[in-house]
Structures are given as structure tokens and as C-alpha cells.
Design a protein around this motif. Structure first.
Motif, short mmCIF file in Angstrom:
data_model
loop_
_atom_site.label_atom_id
_atom_site.label_comp_id
_atom_site.label_asym_id
_atom_site.label_seq_id
_atom_site.Cartn_x
_atom_site.Cartn_y
_atom_site.Cartn_z
N LEU A 404 0.74 -1.21 0.00
CA LEU A 404 -0.04 0.02 -0.03
C LEU A 404 0.86 1.12 0.00
O LEU A 404 0.29 2.13 -0.27
N ALA A 405 2.25 1.12 0.37
CA ALA A 405 3.01 2.50 0.47
C ALA A 405 3.47 2.81 -1.18
O ALA A 405 3.38 3.88 -1.52
N ASP A 406 3.57 1.87 -2.05
CA ASP A 406 3.85 1.90 -3.25
C ASP A 406 2.49 2.70 -3.74
O ASP A 406 2.62 3.36 -4.71
N VAL A 407 1.36 1.96 -3.42
CA VAL A 407 0.01 2.45 -4.03
C VAL A 407 -0.28 3.87 -3.71
O VAL A 407 -0.40 4.58 -4.38
N GLU A 408 0.08 4.11 -2.54
CA GLU A 408 -0.17 5.60 -1.97
C GLU A 408 0.80 6.61 -2.78
O GLU A 408 0.41 7.84 -3.27
N ARG A 409 1.86 6.29 -3.01
CA ARG A 409 3.05 7.15 -3.82
C ARG A 409 2.39 7.48 -5.27
O ARG A 409 2.16 8.50 -5.96
N LEU A 410 1.88 6.35 -5.96
CA LEU A 410 1.33 6.19 -7.05
C LEU A 410 0.00 7.22 -7.17
O LEU A 410 0.04 7.96 -8.04
N ASP A 411 -0.74 7.04 -6.19
CA ASP A 411 -2.16 7.66 -6.06
C ASP A 411 -1.71 9.16 -5.91
O ASP A 411 -2.45 9.98 -6.70
N ARG A 412 -0.82 9.63 -5.26
CA ARG A 412 -0.13 11.11 -5.29
C ARG A 412 -0.04 11.70 -6.66
O ARG A 412 0.09 12.93 -6.68
N GLU A 413 0.38 10.78 -7.45
CA GLU A 413 0.90 11.33 -8.60
C GLU A 413 -0.55 11.40 -9.67
O GLU A 413 -0.23 11.90 -10.90
N GLY A 414 -1.52 11.03 -9.14
CA GLY A 414 -2.70 11.35 -9.81
C GLY A 414 -2.94 10.02 -10.85
O GLY A 414 -3.81 10.03 -11.61
N LEU A 415 -2.25 8.91 -10.67
CA LEU A 415 -2.64 7.67 -11.34
C LEU A 415 -3.57 6.60 -10.56
O LEU A 415 -3.48 6.78 -9.39
N ARG A 416 -4.01 5.97 -11.33
CA ARG A 416 -5.03 4.93 -10.93
C ARG A 416 -4.37 3.61 -10.91
O ARG A 416 -3.81 3.26 -11.86
N VAL A 417 -4.54 3.16 -9.62
CA VAL A 417 -3.81 1.70 -9.30
C VAL A 417 -4.76 0.56 -9.05
O VAL A 417 -5.73 0.72 -8.36
N LEU A 418 -4.86 -0.58 -9.58
CA LEU A 418 -5.47 -1.64 -9.43
C LEU A 418 -4.57 -2.76 -9.14
O LEU A 418 -3.58 -2.97 -9.39
N LEU A 419 -5.27 -3.55 -8.25
CA LEU A 419 -4.27 -4.88 -7.65
C LEU A 419 -4.92 -6.17 -8.33
O LEU A 419 -6.19 -6.38 -8.17
N LEU A 420 -3.91 -6.68 -8.90
CA LEU A 420 -4.49 -7.93 -9.35
C LEU A 420 -3.60 -9.10 -8.25
O LEU A 420 -2.83 -9.27 -7.87
N ALA A 421 -4.76 -9.91 -7.92
CA ALA A 421 -4.57 -10.86 -6.74
C ALA A 421 -4.97 -12.25 -6.75
O ALA A 421 -6.27 -12.31 -7.61
N ARG A 422 -4.33 -13.09 -6.56
CA ARG A 422 -4.84 -14.55 -6.61
C ARG A 422 -5.94 -14.98 -5.22
O ARG A 422 -5.85 -14.44 -4.33
N ALA A 423 -7.03 -15.34 -5.72
CA ALA A 423 -8.22 -15.73 -4.69
C ALA A 423 -7.70 -17.20 -4.42
O ALA A 423 -8.06 -18.00 -5.28
N ALA A 424 -7.47 -17.48 -3.13
CA ALA A 424 -7.47 -18.72 -2.66
C ALA A 424 -9.15 -19.60 -2.30
O ALA A 424 -9.23 -20.58 -2.67
N GLY A 425 -10.10 -18.75 -2.04
CA GLY A 425 -11.23 -19.34 -1.77
C GLY A 425 -12.06 -18.96 -3.08
O GLY A 425 -11.74 -18.29 -3.93
N PRO A 426 -13.45 -19.53 -2.84
CA PRO A 426 -14.48 -19.34 -4.06
C PRO A 426 -14.84 -18.06 -4.21
O PRO A 426 -14.77 -17.05 -3.07
N LEU A 427 -15.14 -17.31 -5.39
CA LEU A 427 -15.38 -16.25 -5.59
C LEU A 427 -16.98 -15.79 -4.97
O LEU A 427 -17.26 -14.63 -4.61
N ASP A 428 -17.80 -16.94 -4.76
CA ASP A 428 -18.95 -16.63 -4.45
C ASP A 428 -19.46 -16.88 -2.95
O ASP A 428 -20.53 -17.15 -2.69
N GLY A 429 -18.21 -16.76 -2.25
CA GLY A 429 -18.31 -17.20 -0.79
C GLY A 429 -19.25 -16.17 -0.12
O GLY A 429 -19.35 -15.17 -0.55
N PRO A 430 -19.84 -16.59 1.11
CA PRO A 430 -20.56 -15.65 1.87
C PRO A 430 -19.89 -14.13 2.08
O PRO A 430 -20.47 -13.28 2.32
#
Length: 797
Positions: A404-430
Motif C-alpha cells: 500500500l505504500a507504493d500504491v499511495e505514492r502512485l496515487d499522489r501522482e494522480g495515477l489510478r492503481v488496481l491490484l491483481l490478486a490470486r484468490a484462494a477461496g471461492p469467488l461467491d463465498g458468503p
């Protein structure tokens, strides 16, 4: 997911059209031509004027009935202008009309809303509005917002077999439904009949005029009764003359042109804005935006253009760039209705030709503004299975995560940041992936940061500067990261952008939250419900709020704002609740709307002063005539001439003139502060001249001489009021006043016109006395006007 269906065949559609099973709901964005004619012709004052005109046709002569022809002309102008505005509205509505997708003969096609027939298979994507009632037959993570119908803001997950109500809209996922109720049987159509689109938003101008007309009616009734009785007694030897002078006393009490000019001014505003591709769905919205003192802006689509570009992809935790590229490419093919962020990823990572090395999608979790991420599950070419998330890093990662520290620095530059993450559990869990209530990571393993650069609108900085000059506060309320939004706003020069507020940190206490909303300028990570609450907080503090937006997450706030403004490229649900739609998608059009509103408000206040001054002096003259038991000093033709030259003709030009004055509140109080004293001065001075003339003249023709002297005084005073109202002077306003004065001189100097209008100044003493009385009255007018202006100035209120 239910197997796709091919929808109706062409033969089945034709059969249903033949049976009348079509969505034949009439357009609701404007009144019908018949309604416009009826509203302009059948008014209370037209009925009064019409009855008096018929009386004059009986007793004659025709020149005393000129006021009737003036009313006919004014009503005709009002009808023509409103019909022109209706045509503009209707043409623009066709451009901005919802075009749902239906499946027929196995093919998907866009059709007009009115083209849907019973049994049609209607496809749905994020942002689409349900235009008819139906039953879901296909659903892929389909989430529907029914808040416009039920008031509940929580999206509802729809599955095959569930019912869909028209008026709801899709916030996530996709699907299709079978139309079960169309036309007037649909739920939204039934609501529309109870409160149609033309039901006007609150208009202080129209409400104020209605209030003034109520006051005038109360004054007219006793004055008219007294005048009728007195004239019949005074002129007992000539009943026709008594009737003519009675009519002359009543006609000027009626400010008939004021209502017509207000309608014309609104109609002209619609036409002018229509030329700039601005659809005004409710006429007083023009006025409303001119009174706005806070504009809430959604960043995406308002300050930035829809498109974005991928500038960098940063692998995390040793992830391989090639694998990240494969995942992003697969993500692009998994979502049939990509948003702007995903579209940028698709452009940077297009699908492989011929599906080489492709990943098969086994499940999806559509993006929603409330969740702030999307997901997809894949079967990889080697047989392995994986699930991935793409969304806001500060939502998917636990608080304090080093990424999140890198994300915040990029945010301050006016850039939009998305995170690509691996999900271990099911997508439609409660609970779904992401951090839990304690901030600990839950089934989201960061793989890469996708850095996007947003395209700023070239006209956004200039428009924000305009609002700053006009003392209208601009607040950016976005669902994106607060620091990133603040950086974008700072690039555009928005004051206060350097201190963005994360909406998740707003206090729970209502008063404290309202204070922070009022003080802040940029807010990020705002949920749709919070946008609505922020608008309400600003309104509770006495602000008039406009909200702009184009996404489904803006609908609730747009609906609650005093004025909702939507981009033409916005979702159908957003356009349905907005009062103003910018079909050219240009934020820079807003100053034009504000300018039109100020023109209408400022100019109608000017002409209202003219009309009400006439009403006041007419009522006063009638009461003085009753008390003194003398003939009414004027015939209808005299007051028709005076009204045309000092009010009717100049008011038409003044009502349509440019006007950039700030809109001021308290319309009724402001107009009455000017009109009442001016009318009293005009009436008293005119009656004084009339009494002097009655003492001065005697013998045959004396009544004509007395009337002429009184007419001269009243004309000069009315011209003085016109000259005051026309300020500040421009060449054309000076020319307008001089032309009206010249018109009166032509009447006095031309024998046929003298005879026609029964005006002839006799001698030199009384005409110059009339001029002297008017001059004294003019000085009093200036004193009264300046004192009223000081009392009504913002510094004294």
C-alpha cells in the motif's frame, strides 16, 4: 447459467404488434401540443380579458378593444415558442433515448424502447435500466438496484425465475429477461402516470409568480367592483362611456404578459441549450442550476474522459511478467461488458489470435461500485484451475500491507492503481475475498499492480475556474482512492484538493460528518449510499446542490440532489433520474446552463417589476376614482398604448436579453420592494395631474384634455421606471427606451393617431404641469429605487 435462448422470431414480433402487445408508453419528457395550447389559452386572466374584450365589442369603438388583440398576439407568441421548445426537447430526447438490446431470430439488436413487444428477450448489462417488467431467464452475477422503486439501496442478486420491475437498473453482472408486462401495464409506466416527467422540479420563479398572481387577484376584486359601481353613478347619462372607462380601469390590473413571458423565457432557454446538445428534461432545472452554490462532481466521466491507458504493470512477490500478462488477457475475455479500467487492460493485452493459449472462464464475479473489485475463475491450458481478483488495493489488502505504500505514492501522482490478486477461496463465498473486519488478509494474495493513467478533460480546468469565479464551491466525490482523486483535482487547479478525505474515515455522528462534508473538497472511497448522504448533509446546511455523474453509482445522489446532471454517455439509469443530460459529454456545457438560468431569473425579475408597477398604479387609480367619485381618467385605448410602449414591447426584449447577474433569492420580496412604491408614486402623481386638469379645463372636450394630461404624466413616469429597470445601459437598451419614447411622440404629433387614440394636449400650462409632476415623481422613483436596492443588497441581509 441458463442456456442462451434465441428470443422471438420476426413472425412472432409481427403477430404481437398486430395484437397491440407493444410498449406504447407515450414520451414523458414534454407536454403534448394540445396541453401547451390549453395552458396558454385557458388561463384565469385570459378569461377576464376575453370577457372585457367582448363587452367592448358591444359598446365600441374598436380602438378601445386593442388590448384584446394584444392578448391574442402574446398568447400566440407563447404557444409558438413553447412548441419550438417541445420540438427541440423531443428531438434531443430521441438522441438520448434508451435503446435496449433484445434478442430476436437468435441475434442481438438495439431497438427503441417503444419497439419492445410482449415476450421479447431483453438483454441486460451494467448500467442498463429495466424498461419493462419481466422474468429473469439468464443471469451471470446479475445484481439489480431497486432503490428507485423500494427505497432500499442494497443491490439485489437476481437468478433465473426471479421477477424484474421496470425502473430498476443493473449495477453488476449481466443477464436477460422475458418481457411479461409492457406499455401502461409496466410498473414504471403506472408510476409515471401518477407523477409524469413534466412534473416540474421546485421553481422559486414560478412559485413566486403564482404567489404574486394570488395577491393581485385579491386586489382586483374589490377595486373592480368599486370601479364598476362608481362609473355607472358618475356617468349616469352615458352608460357606454361608463362601461368603457370601467373596462379601462380593470384591464391594466391584469399582468397577463408576465406568465407568458416567463414561459417564453424558459422555452427560449431550452432552444438555446438544445443547440449545444444539452437536454433539459425539466424546464425549471435551468433556473435551479443558476441558484446552485455547491456542485458535487464525480471524477470519472466528469473531470476525466472515459478512456484510460495502462502505463505500467508491476509484478509483486516474485510473480512472472508472462504469467501476469496471461491472467490480464484472460480477465479481458471473461467480462463481456468491460468498464473503463478493464477496457484499458484489454487494449494493452488483447486476446491471442485464434484463441492460442487461451484460458477458459469457469466463473465470474462482476465488478460493483459497492464491492470495488471483480473476480474471475479460469481453467488454464495445462488443466490447472485458478481464481483471480482485480480491484482497489486498499480494499483487497489488509491495512498496513507494505504494498500500500507504493500504491499511495502512485496515487499522489494522480495515477489510478488496481491490484491483481490470486484468490484462494471461492469467488461467491458468503464473505468474499478481501480483508476481514480486523483488517487481516483473507484469501487475497497480491500478484501485480496495474497502473493506469486517466485522461483529463481538456475543458475541466476552465469550467472549475468558472465556478470558482461565480462563488460556486466544487466538491469531487468519487469511489476511487482519495489521494489519487485529490491529485487529479490538484492538476486541474481545484482549491482544497491537497487535503483529500477518505470517506471510510468520516465520523459516524451525523452533525460532525455534515461539518466535514461541508469543509472538505475532495472525497474518495465513497460508496453510492455515502454519496447520497453527503448530498443530504449539504442540503441540510442550507446549500442548493447540483450533482454530476454518469455511472450507476451516482444514481441515488443524482436523484436526491436539487439538480442532477448526467453525461450523455452515462448509463440509462443515470439519464432517467437526471434533470439535465449533456448529450455532448462536455462538462464545459455547464456554464452555459448556469448562464441561461441567470438570464431567465434576472430578466424575469426585471419585467416582473414593470408588470407589477402597472398593477399597483392601476389598483390605486381605481380606488382614488371611487373615493373622489370622478370619471376614470383613461379609456382602454390609452392604457393599451401606454402598456405596449412602456411594458409589453420592451419587456419582450428585456426578457430575452443576455444577463450574467448572480441569481438572488427571495424573488417575491425583491419584486414587491421595487414595484409597490413605484406603482404608488405613479398612481398618485397621475391622479394629481388629473385633478389639476379637471380644475383647469372646462366646456366641451374637457374630458379629452384632462385624459391627455394624465396620460402624459403616466407615460413619462412609466418610461422613467423602464429606464431604471433597463440598467445597466448598453447601446441597444438605450435605443429601446428612446424608441419607445419616440413612438409616443409620433402619436401626439400625428393627427390621425391623435384621433384614433383620443389624445390631444390642449394649451401649454397643463402639459408642462404634467411634465413637472412627472419630473418630481421621477426624483422620488430614484430615491425609492436606491433605498430598496440597499435594503435588498447581500451585505444588508
Amino acid at each position: 447459467m441458463t442456456q442462451p435462448r434465441g428470443g422471438l422470431t420476426s413472425a412472432e414480433v409481427s403477430e404481437r404488434i398486430g395484437r397491440g402487445e407493444v410498449n406504447d408508453v407515450p414520451p414523458r419528457n414534454s407536454r403534448s401540443a394540445a396541453d401547451i395550447v390549453r395552458a396558454n389559452v385557458f388561463t384565469r386572466f385570459n378569461a377576464i380579458i376575453g370577457a372585457l374584450f367582448l363587452i367592448i365589442l358591444v359598446v365600441g369603438p374598436i380602438q378601445d378593444g386593442l388590448f384584446g388583440f394584444v392578448i391574442i398576439a402574446n398568447t400566440g407568441i407563447g404557444i409558438v415558442q413553447e412548441l419550438r421548445a417541445k420540438r427541440t426537447l423531443d428531438n434531443l430526447a430521441v438522441i438520448g433515448e434508451a435503446r435496449p438490446r433484445v434478442r430476436r431470430d437468435g441475434r442481438s439488436t438495439e431497438i427503441p424502447t417503444t419497439g419492445i413487444v410482449l415476450g421479447d428477450l431483453v438483454e441486460l448489462r451494467p448500467g442498463d435500466k429495466c424498461v419493462v417488467d419481466g422474468e429473469v431467464v439468464e443471469a451471470d452475477g446479475l445484481e439489480v438496484d431497486e432503490s428507485l422503486l423500494t427505497g432500499e439501496a442494497e443491490p439485489v442478486l437476481k437468478r433465473p425465475g426471479d421477477q424484474l420491475m421496470s425502473g430498476s437498473f443493473v449495477v453488476a453482472g449481466s443477464g436477460a429477461f422475458t418481457a411479461t408486462k409492457v406499455g401502461r401495464e409496466a410498473y414504471a409506466a403506472q408510476l409515471a402516470e401518477e407523477a409524469s416527467r413534466f412534473a416540474l422540479v421546485h421553481s422559486e420563479l414560478r412559485g413566486g409568480i403564482s404567489q404574486l398572481l394570488k395577491y393581485i387577484t385579491w386586489m382586483m376584486v374589490p377595486a373592480a367592483i368599486g370601479l364598476i359601481l362608481s362609473q355607472l353613478v358618475v356617468e349616469n347619462n352615458d352608460a357606454d362611456e361608463a362601461v368603457r372607462r370601467m373596462v379601462a380601469g380593470i384591464v391594466p390590473m391584469v399582468p397577463e404578459g408576465l406568465v407568458l413571458l416567463t414561459s417564453v423565457a424558459f422555452a427560449i432557454g431550452v432552444i438555446r441549450l438544445g443547440r449545444k446538445d444539452c437536454l433539459v428534461q425539466e424546464l425549471p432545472a435551468i433556473e435551479g442550476l443558476a441558484r446552485v452554490d455547491v456542485v458535487c462532481l464525480d471524477k470519472t466521466g466528469t473531470l476525466t474522459e472515459g478512456g484510460m491507458d495502462v502505463t505500467e504493470v508491476r509484478p509483486l512477490d516474485g510473480a512472472h511478467e508472462a504469467r501476469i500478462a496471461q491472467v490480464l488477457r484472460a480477465f479481458g475475455t471473461a467480462e463481456p461488458n468491460p468498464n473503463a479500467s478493464l477496457q484499458a487492460i484489454i487494449e494493452a493485452y488483447p486476446p491471442m489470435p485464434d484463441g492460442a493459449g487461451s484460458w477458459r472462464t469457469t466463473g465470474t464475479l462482476p465488478f460493483s461500485s459497492a464491492r470495488k473489485y471483480s473476480g474471475a475463475a479460469f481453467a488454464e491450458p495445462d488443466g490447472a484451475r485458478s481464481a483471480w481478483l482485480l480491484g482497489a488495493p486498499d480494499v483487497l489488502l489488509a491495512e498496513g500491507d507494505p504494498v500500500l505504500a507504493d500504491v499511495e505514492r502512485l496515487d499522489r501522482e494522480g495515477l489510478r492503481v488496481l491490484l491483481l490478486a490470486r484468490a484462494a477461496g471461492p469467488l461467491d463465498g458468503p464473505d468474499g475475498p478481501g480483508p476481514d473486519q480486523d483488517g487481516a488478509a483473507r484469501d487475497a494474495r497480491p500478484a501485480a499492480l496495474v497502473v493506469l493513467e486517466q485522461r483529463l478533460r481538456p475543458d475541466a480546468a476552465e469550467t472549475l475556474g468558472y465556478f470558482a469565479e461565480q462563488n460556486v464551491r466544487a466538491k469531487v466525490i468519487s469511489g476511487d482512492n482519495a489521494v489519487s482523486v485529490g491529485a487529479v483535482a490538484a492538476k486541474l487547479g481545484l482549491p482544497g484538493a491537497g487535503h483529500p478525505v477518505d470517506a471510510r474515515e468520516l465520523p459516524a455522528a451525523e452533525e460532525e460528518r455534515a461539518r466535514q462534508v461541508a469543509d472538505g473538497t475532495v472525497f474518495g472511497r465513497v460508496t453510492p449510499q455515502q454519496k447520497r448522504e453527503m448530498v443530504g448533509a449539504l442540503q441540510s446546511s442550507g446549500h442548493t446542490v447540483a450533482m454530476t455523474g454518469d455511472g450507476v453509482n451516482d444514481v441515488l445522489a443524482l436523484k436526491d440532489a436539487d439538480i442532477g446532471v448526467c453525461m450523455g454517455s452515462g448509463s440509462e439509469a443515470t439519464k432517467a433520474v437526471a434533470q439535465i443530460v449533456l448529450l455532448n459529454n462536455s462538462f464545459a456545457t455547464l456554464p452555459s446552463v448556469v448562464g441561461e438560468g441567470r438570464r431567465v431569473i434576472g430578466n424575469i425579475e426585471r419585467v416582473a417589476t414593470l408588470f407589477l408597477t402597472k398593477t399597483v398604479y392601476s389598483v390605486l387609480l381605481a380606488l382614488l376614482v371611487v373615493c373622489w367619485q370622478v370619471p376614470y381618467p383613461f379609456l382602454p385605448r390609452h392604457l393599451t398604448l401606454l402598456s405596449s410602449l412602456t411594458i409589453g414591447i420592451p419587456a419582450f426584449f428585456l426578457a430575452l436579453a443576455p444577463n450574467r447577474e448572480r441569481a438572488k433569492p427571495h424573488f417575491v420580496r425583491r419584486v414587491l420592494h421595487y414595484a409597490v412604491p413605484c406603482g404608488l408614486i405613479a398612481g398618485a402623481a397621475t391622479f394629481g395631474t388629473y385633478l389639476l386638469a379637471r380644475r383647469h379645463y372646462s366646456g366641451p372636450g374637457s374630458l379629452t384634455a384632462e385624459t391627455s394630461a394624465a396620460t402624459l404624466t403616466l407615460f413619462l413616469i412609466a418610461m422613467w421606471v423602464l429606464a431604471i429597470v433597463a440598467r445597466p445601459y448598453t447601446w441597444w437598451r438605450v435605443g429601446l427606451v428612446l424608441t419607445m419614447g419616440l413612438g409616443f411622440l409620433v402619436v401626439l404629433a400625428t393627427p390621425p393617431l391623435q384621433h384614433f387614440f383620443a389624445l390631444k394636449l390642449a394649451g401649454a400650462v397643463l402639459p408642462w404641469t404634467a411634465v413637472g409632476v412627472a419630473a418630481v415623481a421621477g426624483v422620488l422613483l430614484e430615491v425609492v429605487w436606491r433605498r430598496a436596492a440597499r435594503r435588498l443588497s447581500p451585505s444588508s441581509s
